[in-house]
Design a protein around this motif. Structure first.
Motif, PDB file in Angstrom:
ATOM      1  N   UNK A  61      44.387  31.062  49.721  1.00  0.00           N
ATOM      2  CA  UNK A  61      43.305  31.251  48.744  1.00  0.00           C
ATOM      3  C   UNK A  61      43.824  31.983  47.512  1.00  0.00           C
ATOM      4  N   UNK A  62      44.650  33.014  47.707  1.00  0.00           N
ATOM      5  CA  UNK A  62      45.255  33.719  46.563  1.00  0.00           C
ATOM      6  C   UNK A  62      45.980  32.725  45.661  1.00  0.00           C
ATOM      7  N   UNK A  82      32.703  28.523  42.064  1.00  0.00           N
ATOM      8  CA  UNK A  82      32.205  27.162  42.233  1.00  0.00           C
ATOM      9  C   UNK A  82      33.332  26.175  42.522  1.00  0.00           C
ATOM     10  N   UNK A  83      34.432  26.301  41.803  1.00  0.00           N
ATOM     11  CA  UNK A  83      35.551  25.363  41.968  1.00  0.00           C
ATOM     12  C   UNK A  83      36.214  25.496  43.330  1.00  0.00           C
ATOM     13  N   UNK A  84      36.293  26.728  43.851  1.00  0.00           N
ATOM     14  CA  UNK A  84      37.038  26.975  45.090  1.00  0.00           C
ATOM     15  C   UNK A  84      36.124  27.249  46.287  1.00  0.00           C
ATOM     16  N   UNK A  85      34.811  27.124  46.062  1.00  0.00           N
ATOM     17  CA  UNK A  85      33.833  27.326  47.132  1.00  0.00           C
ATOM     18  C   UNK A  85      33.975  28.710  47.769  1.00  0.00           C
ATOM     19  N   UNK A  86      34.038  29.728  46.913  1.00  0.00           N
ATOM     20  CA  UNK A  86      34.185  31.113  47.371  1.00  0.00           C
ATOM     21  C   UNK A  86      32.943  31.914  46.988  1.00  0.00           C
ATOM     22  N   UNK A  87      32.638  32.920  47.782  1.00  0.00           N
ATOM     23  CA  UNK A  87      31.507  33.798  47.490  1.00  0.00           C
ATOM     24  C   UNK A  87      31.905  34.813  46.421  1.00  0.00           C
ATOM     25  N   UNK A  88      30.981  35.157  45.509  1.00  0.00           N
ATOM     26  CA  UNK A  88      31.308  36.121  44.442  1.00  0.00           C
ATOM     27  C   UNK A  88      31.889  37.445  44.932  1.00  0.00           C
ATOM     28  N   UNK A  89      31.358  38.066  46.006  1.00  0.00           N
ATOM     29  CA  UNK A  89      31.981  39.331  46.437  1.00  0.00           C
ATOM     30  C   UNK A  89      33.453  39.170  46.842  1.00  0.00           C
ATOM     31  N   UNK A  90      33.775  38.036  47.442  1.00  0.00           N
ATOM     32  CA  UNK A  90      35.174  37.779  47.807  1.00  0.00           C
ATOM     33  C   UNK A  90      36.033  37.591  46.558  1.00  0.00           C
ATOM     34  N   UNK A  91      35.460  36.915  45.557  1.00  0.00           N
ATOM     35  CA  UNK A  91      36.205  36.684  44.321  1.00  0.00           C
ATOM     36  C   UNK A  91      36.517  38.008  43.633  1.00  0.00           C
ATOM     37  N   UNK A  92      35.596  38.943  43.669  1.00  0.00           N
ATOM     38  CA  UNK A  92      35.819  40.257  43.071  1.00  0.00           C
ATOM     39  C   UNK A  92      37.049  40.910  43.682  1.00  0.00           C
ATOM     40  N   UNK A  93      37.183  40.825  44.990  1.00  0.00           N
ATOM     41  CA  UNK A  93      38.339  41.411  45.685  1.00  0.00           C
ATOM     42  C   UNK A  93      39.631  40.731  45.232  1.00  0.00           C
ATOM     43  N   UNK A  94      39.633  39.387  45.176  1.00  0.00           N
ATOM     44  CA  UNK A  94      40.830  38.665  44.728  1.00  0.00           C
ATOM     45  C   UNK A  94      41.223  39.098  43.320  1.00  0.00           C
ATOM     46  N   UNK A  95      40.262  39.124  42.425  1.00  0.00           N
ATOM     47  CA  UNK A  95      40.557  39.432  41.028  1.00  0.00           C
ATOM     48  C   UNK A  95      41.037  40.874  40.855  1.00  0.00           C
ATOM     49  N   UNK A  96      40.412  41.808  41.553  1.00  0.00           N
ATOM     50  CA  UNK A  96      40.872  43.206  41.470  1.00  0.00           C
ATOM     51  C   UNK A  96      42.303  43.340  41.991  1.00  0.00           C
ATOM     52  N   UNK A  97      42.579  42.669  43.085  1.00  0.00           N
ATOM     53  CA  UNK A  97      43.936  42.716  43.648  1.00  0.00           C
ATOM     54  C   UNK A  97      44.943  42.134  42.668  1.00  0.00           C
ATOM     55  N   UNK A  98      44.612  41.011  42.053  1.00  0.00           N
ATOM     56  CA  UNK A  98      45.518  40.397  41.074  1.00  0.00           C
ATOM     57  C   UNK A  98      45.703  41.305  39.860  1.00  0.00           C
ATOM     58  N   UNK A  99      44.620  41.959  39.418  1.00  0.00           N
ATOM     59  CA  UNK A  99      44.734  42.869  38.278  1.00  0.00           C
ATOM     60  C   UNK A  99      45.633  44.056  38.629  1.00  0.00           C
ATOM     61  N   UNK A 100      45.489  44.601  39.841  1.00  0.00           N
ATOM     62  CA  UNK A 100      46.343  45.721  40.279  1.00  0.00           C
ATOM     63  C   UNK A 100      47.802  45.308  40.377  1.00  0.00           C
ATOM     64  N   UNK A 101      48.043  44.053  40.741  1.00  0.00           N
ATOM     65  CA  UNK A 101      49.419  43.543  40.831  1.00  0.00           C
ATOM     66  C   UNK A 101      49.935  43.073  39.467  1.00  0.00           C
ATOM     67  N   UNK A 102      49.103  43.199  38.438  1.00  0.00           N
ATOM     68  CA  UNK A 102      49.439  42.788  37.070  1.00  0.00           C
ATOM     69  C   UNK A 102      49.720  41.284  36.971  1.00  0.00           C
ATOM     70  N   UNK A 103      49.018  40.501  37.782  1.00  0.00           N
ATOM     71  CA  UNK A 103      49.191  39.049  37.752  1.00  0.00           C
ATOM     72  C   UNK A 103      48.208  38.383  36.807  1.00  0.00           C
ATOM     73  N   UNK A 104      47.066  39.033  36.584  1.00  0.00           N
ATOM     74  CA  UNK A 104      46.082  38.512  35.637  1.00  0.00           C
ATOM     75  C   UNK A 104      45.571  39.649  34.772  1.00  0.00           C
ATOM     76  N   UNK A 105      44.959  39.278  33.655  1.00  0.00           N
ATOM     77  CA  UNK A 105      44.295  40.267  32.808  1.00  0.00           C
ATOM     78  C   UNK A 105      42.911  39.719  32.470  1.00  0.00           C
ATOM     79  N   UNK A 106      42.004  40.642  32.282  1.00  0.00           N
ATOM     80  CA  UNK A 106      40.626  40.284  31.991  1.00  0.00           C
ATOM     81  C   UNK A 106      40.393  40.387  30.494  1.00  0.00           C
TER      82      UNK A 106
END
Length: 161
Positions: A61-62, A82-106
């Motif tokens: 999923x990551x 919507x594209x990946x059929x994921x729940x919003x609370x789960x998406x928040x966790x993915x995005x925060x983790x990616x931001x902490x790893x400096x893989x994405x920026x908001x």
């Protein structure tokens, strides 16, 4: 041999033992079901894929989230869900983790979009190459025509009409 190598060896030993024990079982009824065959194929492919993503510390999923963000700069959390059929609370966790790893920026709030950072781009590029190699390995017994048919039929099952 590290933990991953030991676990890999144990998993393959367990598989060999179970396979030997189940060789004499009649699975005709199960093997006549598309769902059973799809699940067995998915387990095989996802297992191999998970092994190939371990060095990037990405789950399947990551990997999907990172790939969609890269190929769709400015994508919103809602679009990702919507594209990946994921729940919003789960998406928040993915995005925060990616931001902490400096893989994405908001980006600023008006679009609430995300973009892959240079670090994320490098990781994504390597991970996509490993994913393609894993996928090619998993379907190596199929001809190009069979593979095209398989992809088309699988998408026909899960995509809306």
């Amino acid at each position: 041999m590290g933990f991953t190598g030991i676990q890999y060896a144990l998993d393959h030993y367990s598989y060999a033992v179970c396979r030997t024990m189940s060789d004499s079982l009649d699975l005709t009824a199960l093997e006549s079901l598309v769902g059973y065959n799809a699940r067995r194929a998915a387990l095989t492919i996802i297992g191999r894929f998970t092994e190939s993503m371990a060095r990037f510390e990405l789950s399947p999923v990551d990997f999907s989230v990172l790939s969609v963000i890269h190929h769709n700069p400015g994508v919103t959390s809602r679009q990702l869900c919507l594209a990946l059929n994921l729940l919003p609370p789960n998406m928040v966790v993915f995005l925060r983790t990616f931001e902490k790893r400096h893989l994405i920026k908001r980006s600023p709030h008006p679009t609430d979009g995300r973009a892959v950072t240079p670090e994320g781009m490098a990781l994504r590029q390597e991970a996509e190459a490993a994913a393609a190699a894993s996928d090619n390995n998993a379907v190596s017994k199929l001809t190009k025509a069979e593979l095209a048919t398989l992809r088309r039929l699988l998408m026909k099952i899960y995509q809306p009409k």
